[in-house]
Design a protein around this motif. Structure first.
Motif, PDB file in Angstrom:
ATOM      1  N   GLU A  89       0.928  -1.141   0.057  1.00 46.10           N
ATOM      2  CA  GLU A  89       0.130   0.032  -0.089  1.00 46.10           C
ATOM      3  C   GLU A  89       0.857   1.420  -0.005  1.00 46.10           C
ATOM      4  N   ARG A  90       2.090   1.311   0.911  1.00 41.12           N
ATOM      5  CA  ARG A  90       2.772   2.534   0.765  1.00 41.12           C
ATOM      6  C   ARG A  90       3.501   2.509  -0.631  1.00 41.12           C
ATOM      7  N   ALA A  91       3.827   1.532  -1.148  1.00 38.32           N
ATOM      8  CA  ALA A  91       4.566   1.365  -2.428  1.00 38.32           C
ATOM      9  C   ALA A  91       3.426   2.086  -3.764  1.00 38.32           C
ATOM     10  N   ALA A  92       2.214   1.792  -3.347  1.00 40.02           N
ATOM     11  CA  ALA A  92       1.525   2.040  -4.447  1.00 40.02           C
ATOM     12  C   ALA A  92       0.866   3.623  -4.146  1.00 40.02           C
ATOM     13  N   SER A  93       0.675   4.221  -2.912  1.00 32.93           N
ATOM     14  CA  SER A  93       0.780   5.282  -2.621  1.00 32.93           C
ATOM     15  C   SER A  93       1.938   6.300  -3.074  1.00 32.93           C
ATOM     16  N   PHE A  94       3.137   5.696  -2.934  1.00 29.31           N
ATOM     17  CA  PHE A  94       4.491   6.562  -3.492  1.00 29.31           C
ATOM     18  C   PHE A  94       4.223   6.694  -5.152  1.00 29.31           C
ATOM     19  N   VAL A  95       3.985   5.495  -5.595  1.00 28.77           N
ATOM     20  CA  VAL A  95       3.796   5.511  -7.167  1.00 28.77           C
ATOM     21  C   VAL A  95       2.667   6.455  -7.649  1.00 28.77           C
ATOM     22  N   SER A  96       1.616   6.621  -6.957  1.00 28.26           N
ATOM     23  CA  SER A  96       0.597   7.410  -7.213  1.00 28.26           C
ATOM     24  C   SER A  96       1.056   8.890  -7.154  1.00 28.26           C
ATOM     25  N   GLU A  97       1.684   9.199  -6.007  1.00 31.00           N
ATOM     26  CA  GLU A  97       2.138  10.669  -5.773  1.00 31.00           C
ATOM     27  C   GLU A  97       3.190  11.001  -6.863  1.00 31.00           C
ATOM     28  N   TRP A  98       3.962  10.013  -7.471  1.00 31.62           N
ATOM     29  CA  TRP A  98       5.165  10.426  -8.285  1.00 31.62           C
ATOM     30  C   TRP A  98       4.545  10.595  -9.391  1.00 31.62           C
ATOM     31  N   GLU A  99       3.327   9.681  -9.994  1.00 31.18           N
ATOM     32  CA  GLU A  99       2.840   9.902 -11.008  1.00 31.18           C
ATOM     33  C   GLU A  99       2.089  11.445 -11.121  1.00 31.18           C
ATOM     34  N   ARG A 100       1.675  11.835  -9.922  1.00 26.84           N
ATOM     35  CA  ARG A 100       0.993  13.085 -10.137  1.00 26.84           C
ATOM     36  C   ARG A 100       1.869  14.177 -10.204  1.00 26.84           C
ATOM     37  N   ARG A 101       3.170  14.037  -9.517  1.00 25.90           N
ATOM     38  CA  ARG A 101       4.203  15.272  -9.265  1.00 25.90           C
ATOM     39  C   ARG A 101       4.876  15.492 -10.972  1.00 25.90           C
ATOM     40  N   VAL A 102       4.949  14.313 -11.581  1.00 27.02           N
ATOM     41  CA  VAL A 102       5.552  14.225 -12.880  1.00 27.02           C
ATOM     42  C   VAL A 102       4.567  14.448 -14.058  1.00 27.02           C
ATOM     43  N   GLU A 103       3.295  14.591 -13.558  1.00 30.31           N
ATOM     44  CA  GLU A 103       2.231  14.782 -14.599  1.00 30.31           C
ATOM     45  C   GLU A 103       2.450  13.738 -15.693  1.00 30.31           C
ATOM     46  N   ILE A 104       2.416  12.616 -15.383  1.00 30.71           N
ATOM     47  CA  ILE A 104       2.518  11.486 -16.126  1.00 30.71           C
ATOM     48  C   ILE A 104       1.469  11.539 -17.311  1.00 30.71           C
ATOM     49  N   ASP A 105       0.284  12.184 -17.068  1.00 34.92           N
ATOM     50  CA  ASP A 105      -0.632  12.182 -18.303  1.00 34.92           C
ATOM     51  C   ASP A 105      -0.328  13.184 -19.451  1.00 34.92           C
ATOM     52  N   ALA A 106       0.533  14.215 -19.081  1.00 35.20           N
ATOM     53  CA  ALA A 106       1.196  15.198 -19.872  1.00 35.20           C
ATOM     54  C   ALA A 106       2.705  14.968 -20.276  1.00 35.20           C
ATOM     55  N   TRP A 107       3.388  13.539 -20.365  1.00 37.41           N
ATOM     56  CA  TRP A 107       4.496  13.122 -20.260  1.00 37.41           C
ATOM     57  C   TRP A 107       5.053  13.642 -21.486  1.00 37.41           C
ATOM     58  N   ASP A 108       4.458  13.329 -22.675  1.00 37.50           N
ATOM     59  CA  ASP A 108       4.889  13.621 -23.879  1.00 37.50           C
ATOM     60  C   ASP A 108       5.329  15.335 -24.231  1.00 37.50           C
ATOM     61  N   GLY A 109       4.137  16.035 -23.716  1.00 37.93           N
ATOM     62  CA  GLY A 109       4.359  17.425 -23.784  1.00 37.93           C
ATOM     63  C   GLY A 109       5.375  18.008 -23.272  1.00 37.93           C
ATOM     64  N   TRP A 110       5.693  17.446 -21.989  1.00 37.27           N
ATOM     65  CA  TRP A 110       6.664  18.448 -21.247  1.00 37.27           C
ATOM     66  C   TRP A 110       7.964  17.749 -21.166  1.00 37.27           C
ATOM     67  N   THR A 111       8.221  16.461 -21.573  1.00 35.22           N
ATOM     68  CA  THR A 111       9.422  15.985 -21.719  1.00 35.22           C
ATOM     69  C   THR A 111      10.347  16.331 -22.992  1.00 35.22           C
ATOM     70  N   SER A 112       9.264  16.560 -23.971  1.00 38.18           N
ATOM     71  CA  SER A 112       9.802  17.041 -25.329  1.00 38.18           C
ATOM     72  C   SER A 112      10.873  18.511 -25.047  1.00 38.18           C
ATOM     73  N   ALA A 113      10.840  19.095 -24.188  1.00 39.99           N
ATOM     74  CA  ALA A 113      11.579  20.132 -24.001  1.00 39.99           C
ATOM     75  C   ALA A 113      12.996  19.742 -23.464  1.00 39.99           C
ATOM     76  N   LEU A 114      13.012  18.590 -23.066  1.00 35.02           N
ATOM     77  CA  LEU A 114      14.323  17.950 -22.524  1.00 35.02           C
ATOM     78  C   LEU A 114      15.153  17.345 -23.572  1.00 35.02           C
ATOM     79  N   LEU A 115      14.637  17.168 -24.640  1.00 37.43           N
ATOM     80  CA  LEU A 115      15.262  16.555 -25.807  1.00 37.43           C
ATOM     81  C   LEU A 115      15.878  17.517 -26.732  1.00 37.43           C
ATOM     82  N   SER A 116      15.824  18.844 -26.487  1.00 37.34           N
ATOM     83  CA  SER A 116      16.158  19.976 -27.136  1.00 37.34           C
ATOM     84  C   SER A 116      17.897  19.979 -27.008  1.00 37.34           C
ATOM     85  N   PRO A 117      18.632  20.853 -27.816  1.00 39.70           N
ATOM     86  CA  PRO A 117      19.901  20.966 -27.779  1.00 39.70           C
ATOM     87  C   PRO A 117      20.340  21.299 -26.279  1.00 39.70           C
ATOM     88  N   THR A 118      19.632  22.272 -25.645  1.00 42.26           N
ATOM     89  CA  THR A 118      19.919  22.905 -24.360  1.00 42.26           C
ATOM     90  C   THR A 118      18.444  22.578 -23.403  1.00 42.26           C
TER      91      THR A 118
END
Length: 134
Positions: A89-118
């Protein structure tokens, strides 16, 4: 060289040999050496229990001593099934919180900026990754 510390001695409840304390020649050797027939004792109490051919400590008495000890240890350690469930249960809670923090549902949108030269990440998003208050 470090020398070990003897924490206990494995003792047979029913004797290992046919001549030992509490011997039972009818018991197969495999059963004599099984966990069910063993008890851990300090050196002094091993001698006391086996003294006089073991007549002051019967098989039944030693089995009861072992059962009571294992029961006390199990209670002090808690219920492993409940602990495993709580950990899951603690692990599931941790994973859910991490998904919320990294905005997993919008992953493609915000990680694309990490693939730029800078690679760039919004500062508040960066801080959420390292917030340890779960």
């Amino acid at each position: 060289m470090n020398e070990g510390v003897t924490l206990g001695e494995e003792a047979h409840i029913v004797a290992e040999s046919d001549e030992g304390p509490r011997a039972d020649p009818q018991m197969p050797q495999k059963e004599r050496d099984s966990y069910a027939n063993m008890i851990l004792l300090c050196e002094e109490h091993h001698k006391v229990i086996d003294a006089s051919g073991g007549r002051y400590f019967s098989v039944e008495v030693l089995l009861e001593m072992k059962r009571e000890h294992e029961e006390r240890v199990a209670k002090s350690m808690g219920d492993p099934a409940k602990e495993t469930e709580a950990a899951a249960e603690r692990a599931a809670s941790f994973v859910s919180e991490w998904e919320r923090r990294v905005e997993i549902d919008a992953w493609d949108g915000w990680t694309s900026a990490l693939l730029s030269p800078t690679p760039v990440m919004e500062f508040d998003r960066f801080e959420r990754f390292f917030d340890t208050s779960l």
